[in-house]
Design an enzyme around this catalytic site. Structure first.
Site, PDB file in Angstrom:
ATOM      1  N   ASP A  37      -1.238  -0.301  -9.136  1.00  0.00           N
ATOM      2  CA  ASP A  37      -2.004  -0.853  -8.018  1.00  0.00           C
ATOM      3  C   ASP A  37      -2.237  -2.350  -8.203  1.00  0.00           C
ATOM      4  O   ASP A  37      -2.293  -3.104  -7.228  1.00  0.00           O
ATOM      5  CB  ASP A  37      -3.336  -0.118  -7.877  1.00  0.00           C
ATOM      6  CG  ASP A  37      -3.885  -0.182  -6.465  1.00  0.00           C
ATOM      7  OD1 ASP A  37      -3.081  -0.075  -5.509  1.00  0.00           O
ATOM      8  OD2 ASP A  37      -5.102  -0.341  -6.293  1.00  0.00           O
ATOM      9  N   CYS A  75      -4.139   0.444   3.907  1.00  0.00           N
ATOM     10  CA  CYS A  75      -4.594   0.310   2.517  1.00  0.00           C
ATOM     11  C   CYS A  75      -6.100   0.096   2.464  1.00  0.00           C
ATOM     12  O   CYS A  75      -6.843   0.925   1.933  1.00  0.00           O
ATOM     13  CB  CYS A  75      -3.851  -0.833   1.829  1.00  0.00           C
ATOM     14  SG  CYS A  75      -4.369  -1.074   0.117  1.00  0.00           S
ATOM     15  N   TYR A 106      -8.992   3.109   1.768  1.00  0.00           N
ATOM     16  CA  TYR A 106      -9.776   3.018   0.534  1.00  0.00           C
ATOM     17  C   TYR A 106     -11.267   3.008   0.846  1.00  0.00           C
ATOM     18  O   TYR A 106     -12.073   3.599   0.127  1.00  0.00           O
ATOM     19  CB  TYR A 106      -9.374   1.781  -0.265  1.00  0.00           C
ATOM     20  CG  TYR A 106      -8.284   2.055  -1.272  1.00  0.00           C
ATOM     21  CD1 TYR A 106      -8.535   1.988  -2.638  1.00  0.00           C
ATOM     22  CD2 TYR A 106      -6.992   2.400  -0.864  1.00  0.00           C
ATOM     23  CE1 TYR A 106      -7.540   2.245  -3.569  1.00  0.00           C
ATOM     24  CE2 TYR A 106      -5.998   2.667  -1.779  1.00  0.00           C
ATOM     25  CZ  TYR A 106      -6.274   2.590  -3.129  1.00  0.00           C
ATOM     26  OH  TYR A 106      -5.284   2.868  -4.050  1.00  0.00           O
ATOM     27  N   TYR A 114     -15.523   0.379  -3.291  1.00  0.00           N
ATOM     28  CA  TYR A 114     -14.883   0.682  -2.010  1.00  0.00           C
ATOM     29  C   TYR A 114     -15.853   1.248  -0.978  1.00  0.00           C
ATOM     30  O   TYR A 114     -15.511   1.335   0.207  1.00  0.00           O
ATOM     31  CB  TYR A 114     -13.701   1.622  -2.232  1.00  0.00           C
ATOM     32  CG  TYR A 114     -12.556   0.916  -2.931  1.00  0.00           C
ATOM     33  CD1 TYR A 114     -11.855  -0.100  -2.290  1.00  0.00           C
ATOM     34  CD2 TYR A 114     -12.202   1.228  -4.234  1.00  0.00           C
ATOM     35  CE1 TYR A 114     -10.825  -0.774  -2.919  1.00  0.00           C
ATOM     36  CE2 TYR A 114     -11.166   0.562  -4.877  1.00  0.00           C
ATOM     37  CZ  TYR A 114     -10.487  -0.438  -4.213  1.00  0.00           C
ATOM     38  OH  TYR A 114      -9.462  -1.112  -4.848  1.00  0.00           O
ATOM     39  N   GLU A 146       0.640   5.537   1.273  1.00  0.00           N
ATOM     40  CA  GLU A 146      -0.619   5.646   0.534  1.00  0.00           C
ATOM     41  C   GLU A 146      -0.736   7.023  -0.116  1.00  0.00           C
ATOM     42  O   GLU A 146      -1.172   7.141  -1.269  1.00  0.00           O
ATOM     43  CB  GLU A 146      -1.808   5.396   1.463  1.00  0.00           C
ATOM     44  CG  GLU A 146      -2.010   3.950   1.869  1.00  0.00           C
ATOM     45  CD  GLU A 146      -2.424   3.066   0.703  1.00  0.00           C
ATOM     46  OE1 GLU A 146      -3.187   3.527  -0.169  1.00  0.00           O
ATOM     47  OE2 GLU A 146      -1.977   1.904   0.654  1.00  0.00           O
TER      48      GLU A 146
END
Length: 224
Positions: free
Chosen positions: A44, A135, A139, A166, A208
């Site tokens: 990541d 993304c 998240y 997040y 994802e």
């Protein structure tokens, strides 16, 4: 209906599968093996480096200085703010950032990055937003789910800081700006544009999911 509401409806089943994924659930429970998390973090971290380049292409293709600043802020946020939590965890796991940068991209990471970069080269601002939005949005979606589900049991959870980042209000505000911008630039779309942009959004959402799958695979010593 706002375009972002339409997009969410198109991927809601995919995104629900994120919440049911063992990698995500074990983060919430604090039981995810650290070697798996280390492998995911490195991939990541490499992803975020290339993710910021896609935002840089948004700057190149933006029509106004305001839009250029928007994409510049997004690029900086990826390699400064979001990468910071990765660096902190990698240090805990004995991986220096300079070492992580020398690691190889795995097939899923490489394919996802290549797809976004291809979209950024051949498409315009709308296409770039569609490729990158899943993304940050997903998240935040996952972060809030994990925080609300496990908030009473986060003390002692190794992944508490990751979850809280997040689900943080600051991340909420960043996402809000992106959703508002998306709806602003996606007004009065033709049927052809809706189809094209939705396909990009769905494909990035599937990437994802592939990323979570990769993270949960058995770790070989050569992967980390």
């Amino acid at each position: 209906m706002r375009f972002t509401d339409y997009l969410f409806n198109e991927v809601k089943d995919i995104w629900k599968s994120y919440l049911n994924h063992p990698f995500v659930n074990e983060i919430g429970e604090g039981t995810l093996p650290k070697e798996k998390f280390k492998r995911y973090l490195i991939q990541d971290y490499l992803y975020l480096k290339e993710f910021s380049r896609v935002f840089a292409m948004g700057m190149v293709k933006a029509d106004t200085i305001k839009e250029m600043k928007f994409f510049n802020k997004a690029a900086n946020g990826s390699i400064e703010d979001e990468a910071a939590i990765h660096i902190e965890y990698m240090k805990r796991l004995g991986v220096a950032p300079i070492v992580a940068e020398k690691c190889k991209l795995e097939m899923v990471s490489s394919s996802y990055i290549s797809y976004m970069q291809a979209v950024s080269l051949t498409g315009g601002v709308k296409e770039i937003v569609m490729a990158t939005l899943p993304c940050n949005w997903s998240y935040n979606y996952i972060g809030h789910y994990l925080y609300e589900t496990y908030k009473d049991n986060l003390e002692g959870n190794y992944y508490k800081d990751w979850i809280k980042m997040y689900a943080d209000n600051e991340f909420d505000e960043i996402l809000k700006e992106w959703l508002e911008y998306t709806n602003h630039i996606c007004k009065n779309l033709s049927e052809e544009e809706i189809k094209k942009l939705t396909e990009i959004f769905v494909k990035s959402s599937l990437y994802e999911l592939d990323f979570w799958n990769m993270g949960y695979e058995e770790v070989n010593k050569d992967d980390v």
